[in-house]
Design a protein around this motif. Structure first.
Motif, PDB file in Angstrom:
ATOM      1  N   ILE A  73      -0.255  -6.117 -13.440  1.00 35.45           N
ATOM      2  CA  ILE A  73       0.451  -7.320 -13.226  1.00 35.45           C
ATOM      3  C   ILE A  73       1.980  -7.102 -13.453  1.00 35.45           C
ATOM      4  O   ILE A  73       2.776  -7.825 -12.783  1.00 35.45           O
ATOM      5  CB  ILE A  73      -0.089  -8.323 -14.519  1.00 35.45           C
ATOM      6  CG1 ILE A  73      -1.507  -8.810 -13.844  1.00 35.45           C
ATOM      7  CG2 ILE A  73       0.803  -9.523 -14.799  1.00 35.45           C
ATOM      8  CD1 ILE A  73      -2.342  -9.333 -15.262  1.00 35.45           C
ATOM      9  N   ALA A  74       2.243  -6.185 -14.401  1.00 43.65           N
ATOM     10  CA  ALA A  74       4.003  -6.006 -14.432  1.00 43.65           C
ATOM     11  C   ALA A  74       4.602  -5.440 -13.273  1.00 43.65           C
ATOM     12  O   ALA A  74       5.655  -5.891 -12.973  1.00 43.65           O
ATOM     13  CB  ALA A  74       4.148  -4.890 -15.549  1.00 43.65           C
ATOM     14  N   ALA A  75       3.701  -4.820 -12.234  1.00 46.56           N
ATOM     15  CA  ALA A  75       4.191  -4.446 -11.046  1.00 46.56           C
ATOM     16  C   ALA A  75       4.118  -5.463  -9.778  1.00 46.56           C
ATOM     17  O   ALA A  75       4.861  -5.126  -9.122  1.00 46.56           O
ATOM     18  CB  ALA A  75       3.172  -3.103 -10.779  1.00 46.56           C
ATOM     19  N   GLY A  76       3.457  -6.533 -10.055  1.00 44.93           N
ATOM     20  CA  GLY A  76       3.553  -7.698  -9.230  1.00 44.93           C
ATOM     21  C   GLY A  76       2.400  -8.071  -8.640  1.00 44.93           C
ATOM     22  O   GLY A  76       2.413  -9.029  -7.978  1.00 44.93           O
TER      23      GLY A  76
ATOM     24  N   CYS B  56      -4.076   3.266 -12.741  1.00 45.60           N
ATOM     25  CA  CYS B  56      -3.135   1.968 -12.209  1.00 45.60           C
ATOM     26  C   CYS B  56      -1.727   2.317 -11.963  1.00 45.60           C
ATOM     27  O   CYS B  56      -0.937   1.917 -11.283  1.00 45.60           O
ATOM     28  CB  CYS B  56      -3.407   1.036 -13.264  1.00 45.60           C
ATOM     29  SG  CYS B  56      -4.918   0.207 -13.595  1.00 45.60           S
ATOM     30  N   ARG B  57      -1.282   3.342 -13.165  1.00 45.44           N
ATOM     31  CA  ARG B  57      -0.085   3.797 -12.882  1.00 45.44           C
ATOM     32  C   ARG B  57       0.362   4.563 -11.603  1.00 45.44           C
ATOM     33  O   ARG B  57       1.281   4.222 -10.954  1.00 45.44           O
ATOM     34  CB  ARG B  57       0.444   4.744 -14.094  1.00 45.44           C
ATOM     35  CG  ARG B  57       0.361   4.191 -15.389  1.00 45.44           C
ATOM     36  CD  ARG B  57       0.921   5.052 -16.495  1.00 45.44           C
ATOM     37  NE  ARG B  57       0.718   4.351 -17.900  1.00 45.44           N
ATOM     38  CZ  ARG B  57       0.349   4.717 -18.883  1.00 45.44           C
ATOM     39  NH1 ARG B  57      -0.080   6.240 -19.023  1.00 45.44           N
ATOM     40  NH2 ARG B  57       0.355   4.170 -20.078  1.00 45.44           N
ATOM     41  N   ILE B  58      -0.648   5.459 -11.424  1.00 41.86           N
ATOM     42  CA  ILE B  58      -0.549   6.063  -9.965  1.00 41.86           C
ATOM     43  C   ILE B  58      -0.429   5.207  -8.702  1.00 41.86           C
ATOM     44  O   ILE B  58       0.533   5.378  -8.098  1.00 41.86           O
ATOM     45  CB  ILE B  58      -1.633   6.970  -9.956  1.00 41.86           C
ATOM     46  CG1 ILE B  58      -1.532   8.313 -10.750  1.00 41.86           C
ATOM     47  CG2 ILE B  58      -1.795   7.865  -8.364  1.00 41.86           C
ATOM     48  CD1 ILE B  58      -2.578   9.281 -10.975  1.00 41.86           C
ATOM     49  N   ALA B  59      -1.393   4.314  -8.790  1.00 41.93           N
ATOM     50  CA  ALA B  59      -1.525   3.287  -7.554  1.00 41.93           C
ATOM     51  C   ALA B  59       0.025   2.556  -7.226  1.00 41.93           C
ATOM     52  O   ALA B  59       0.473   2.595  -6.360  1.00 41.93           O
ATOM     53  CB  ALA B  59      -2.584   2.110  -7.684  1.00 41.93           C
ATOM     54  N   THR B  60       0.440   2.174  -8.458  1.00 44.00           N
ATOM     55  CA  THR B  60       1.912   1.343  -8.319  1.00 44.00           C
ATOM     56  C   THR B  60       2.949   2.402  -8.036  1.00 44.00           C
ATOM     57  O   THR B  60       3.752   1.881  -7.327  1.00 44.00           O
ATOM     58  CB  THR B  60       2.051   0.532  -9.975  1.00 44.00           C
ATOM     59  OG1 THR B  60       1.948   1.557 -10.791  1.00 44.00           O
ATOM     60  CG2 THR B  60       1.003  -0.442  -9.731  1.00 44.00           C
TER      61      THR B  60
END
Length: 130
Positions: A90-93, A53-57
């Protein structure tokens, strides 16, 4: 099956379909982010779904798609065992998620999505590849 109070919009459904297809063909712990018919970030090959998830964002931002994260759709090739991965998305949008479902803690993730106004679909099918 829509499992949240809010169903995805037509544009979110279109992006969810694309993200789901891309996640299907991506290796283990795949997280695919799409917006407006385009892949904007993809995290894969990690031992941790949270890291994917971190890498994708991060990749979305790194590759000039930061403004597209707001209102984007995300797919996960396997269920989220905890709500921590969706929290990052969600935090990323991200405003719509698609995943197989089937975790003992699905209700935690559904509750998080409902609290944040995010739509989520459970497919009942895993694409998890190694």
């Amino acid at each position: 099956k829509v499992v949240t109070q809010r169903a995805p919009s037509e544009s979110e459904i279109s992006d969810l379909r694309l993200a789901w297809l891309i996640a299907k063909h991506t290796k283990s712990n795949a997280i695919s982010l799409c917006k407006d018919g385009m892949l904007i970030g993809n995290g894969a090959g990690q031992m941790s779904r949270v890291m994917s998830c971190r890498i994708a964002t991060w990749l979305a931002k790194e590759n000039g798609h930061a403004e597209k994260l707001s209102g984007s759709s995300a797919a996960s090739d396997a269920f989220f065992p905890f709500a921590d991965g969706p929290k990052i998305l969600i935090a990323a949008g991200v405003t719509a998620l698609i995943q197989p479902g089937g975790s003992k803690r699905d209700e935690d993730t559904i509750k998080l999505c409902d609290e944040r106004g995010v739509a989520m679909i459970h497919t009942g099918t895993r694409h998890f590849k190694h």
